[in-house]
Design an enzyme around this catalytic site. Sequence first.
Site, mmCIF file in Angstrom:
data_model
loop_
_atom_site.group_PDB
_atom_site.id
_atom_site.type_symbol
_atom_site.label_atom_id
_atom_site.label_comp_id
_atom_site.label_asym_id
_atom_site.label_seq_id
_atom_site.Cartn_x
_atom_site.Cartn_y
_atom_site.Cartn_z
ATOM 1 N N ASP A 8 0.655 -1.194 0.041
ATOM 2 C CA ASP A 8 -0.125 0.079 -0.009
ATOM 3 C C ASP A 8 0.755 1.303 0.039
ATOM 4 O O ASP A 8 1.542 1.707 1.059
ATOM 5 C CB ASP A 8 -0.904 0.013 1.297
ATOM 6 C CG ASP A 8 -1.720 -1.176 1.444
ATOM 7 O OD1 ASP A 8 -1.294 -2.295 1.123
ATOM 8 O OD2 ASP A 8 -2.831 -1.128 1.746
ATOM 9 N N GLU A 39 -4.536 2.384 -3.024
ATOM 10 C CA GLU A 39 -5.613 2.949 -2.562
ATOM 11 C C GLU A 39 -5.519 4.007 -1.465
ATOM 12 O O GLU A 39 -6.616 4.879 -1.269
ATOM 13 C CB GLU A 39 -6.689 1.924 -2.151
ATOM 14 C CG GLU A 39 -5.957 1.409 -0.566
ATOM 15 C CD GLU A 39 -7.190 1.456 0.435
ATOM 16 O OE1 GLU A 39 -8.411 1.478 -0.232
ATOM 17 O OE2 GLU A 39 -7.116 1.257 1.374
ATOM 18 N N ASN A 40 -4.318 4.311 -1.009
ATOM 19 C CA ASN A 40 -3.916 5.399 -0.137
ATOM 20 C C ASN A 40 -3.040 6.327 -0.963
ATOM 21 O O ASN A 40 -2.396 7.194 0.160
ATOM 22 C CB ASN A 40 -3.382 4.751 1.092
ATOM 23 C CG ASN A 40 -4.318 3.798 1.703
ATOM 24 O OD1 ASN A 40 -3.786 2.551 2.135
ATOM 25 N ND2 ASN A 40 -5.471 4.116 2.215
ATOM 26 N N ASN A 67 -10.526 -0.441 0.217
ATOM 27 C CA ASN A 67 -11.991 0.146 0.710
ATOM 28 C C ASN A 67 -11.958 1.801 0.510
ATOM 29 O O ASN A 67 -13.063 2.264 0.529
ATOM 30 C CB ASN A 67 -11.950 -0.079 2.347
ATOM 31 C CG ASN A 67 -10.838 0.452 2.860
ATOM 32 O OD1 ASN A 67 -9.429 -0.028 2.575
ATOM 33 N ND2 ASN A 67 -10.879 0.876 4.341
ATOM 34 N N HIS A 68 -10.662 2.295 0.272
ATOM 35 C CA HIS A 68 -10.681 4.082 0.027
ATOM 36 C C HIS A 68 -10.706 4.107 -1.466
ATOM 37 O O HIS A 68 -10.336 5.183 -1.973
ATOM 38 C CB HIS A 68 -9.518 4.332 0.587
ATOM 39 C CG HIS A 68 -9.594 4.556 2.198
ATOM 40 N ND1 HIS A 68 -10.612 5.114 2.813
ATOM 41 C CD2 HIS A 68 -8.736 3.987 3.014
ATOM 42 C CE1 HIS A 68 -10.487 4.989 3.977
ATOM 43 N NE2 HIS A 68 -9.098 4.350 4.222
ATOM 44 N N HIS A 147 -7.674 -7.386 -0.180
ATOM 45 C CA HIS A 147 -7.821 -6.026 0.704
ATOM 46 C C HIS A 147 -8.580 -6.244 1.932
ATOM 47 O O HIS A 147 -9.767 -6.114 1.827
ATOM 48 C CB HIS A 147 -8.024 -4.858 -0.030
ATOM 49 C CG HIS A 147 -7.252 -3.574 0.436
ATOM 50 N ND1 HIS A 147 -6.224 -3.105 0.326
ATOM 51 C CD2 HIS A 147 -8.020 -2.665 1.333
ATOM 52 C CE1 HIS A 147 -6.106 -2.114 1.087
ATOM 53 N NE2 HIS A 147 -7.254 -1.787 1.642
ATOM 54 N N HIS A 172 -3.932 -3.844 3.226
ATOM 55 C CA HIS A 172 -4.604 -3.003 3.984
ATOM 56 C C HIS A 172 -4.470 -3.053 5.326
ATOM 57 O O HIS A 172 -4.526 -1.723 6.065
ATOM 58 C CB HIS A 172 -6.038 -3.846 3.799
ATOM 59 C CG HIS A 172 -6.975 -2.895 4.999
ATOM 60 N ND1 HIS A 172 -7.658 -1.655 4.671
ATOM 61 C CD2 HIS A 172 -7.294 -3.244 5.871
ATOM 62 C CE1 HIS A 172 -8.130 -1.196 5.588
ATOM 63 N NE2 HIS A 172 -8.346 -2.084 6.479
ATOM 64 N N HIS A 174 -1.253 -2.680 6.626
ATOM 65 C CA HIS A 174 -0.021 -2.173 6.538
ATOM 66 C C HIS A 174 0.993 -2.532 7.374
ATOM 67 O O HIS A 174 1.724 -1.687 7.515
ATOM 68 C CB HIS A 174 -0.287 -0.296 6.961
ATOM 69 C CG HIS A 174 -1.142 0.188 6.055
ATOM 70 N ND1 HIS A 174 -1.602 1.723 5.981
ATOM 71 C CD2 HIS A 174 -2.072 -0.340 5.032
ATOM 72 C CE1 HIS A 174 -2.400 1.954 5.197
ATOM 73 N NE2 HIS A 174 -2.723 0.766 4.541
#
Length: 251
Positions: A8, A39-40, A67-68, A147, A172, A174
């Site tokens: 990520d 996604e981040n 999810n983001h 994720h 996800h 991290h």
Amino acid sequence: MKILMIGDIYGEPGINILESYLSQLKTQYKPHLIIANAENAANGRGITKKIYKSLMSLGIHALTMGNHVWANKELKTFIDEANIARPVNFADAPGKGYVLLNFNGQKILVMNVLGRTFMNANLESPFNAVDNLINKIDHDVSILDIHAEATSEKVALGHYFDGKIDIIYGTHTHVQTNDHRKLPKGTYYMSDLGMTGPLNGVIGVRKDIVIDRFLNGFSSPNIVADGKKQLNGWFIDTELHISKTIHLESE
Ligand code: FE2
């Protein structure tokens, strides 16, 4: 085939450390494919077109999300033309749950799915969604980014698709896990790649903000942590049977 997977990418620190180290990783591992979870990438939430272009210009072939995925609305305007896989188990969302890459005439299916445990229980089952996808899309090699929050859900998905998907890994949390291995039917598996972003935040966010939230039940909005950075990932050579985790740090 040699595949490099990057965990990520979190905000500017994640993009910066990737810019610093990716050419060195390419020289060292000579990957045919580079896949990253992004996604981040935009300040911890979603991705912009500018960041997408800069990541692709580094030589990344496909991005997966989580999810983001829709936290930055701009993605909806370009996901259909981008090599970005959003979670396959969203119903009626823009984009697709996979990217189909071509390597030496082989079709490489890169998939993304969201877990439900401690996340969104209303999603379609990741087991069914991925099953349908691998049966529907013609491919030679398959790679799945799960994720998800719960390690148990990731491990269960790993075993469920053991022998059906070539490489399965989680994102996800991290935090890189120490369980990369080949499952009994031959699938390469790892529960979480870890994050490419700040080293001394709380999974990317400035630590005082998250500690406040735990102490008081509320806090100011998330801010990406500064200071030292980390890059986490995984390298696989399917011909030489090499599986190696990657962890790098920088100032
Ligand atoms: Fe996430």
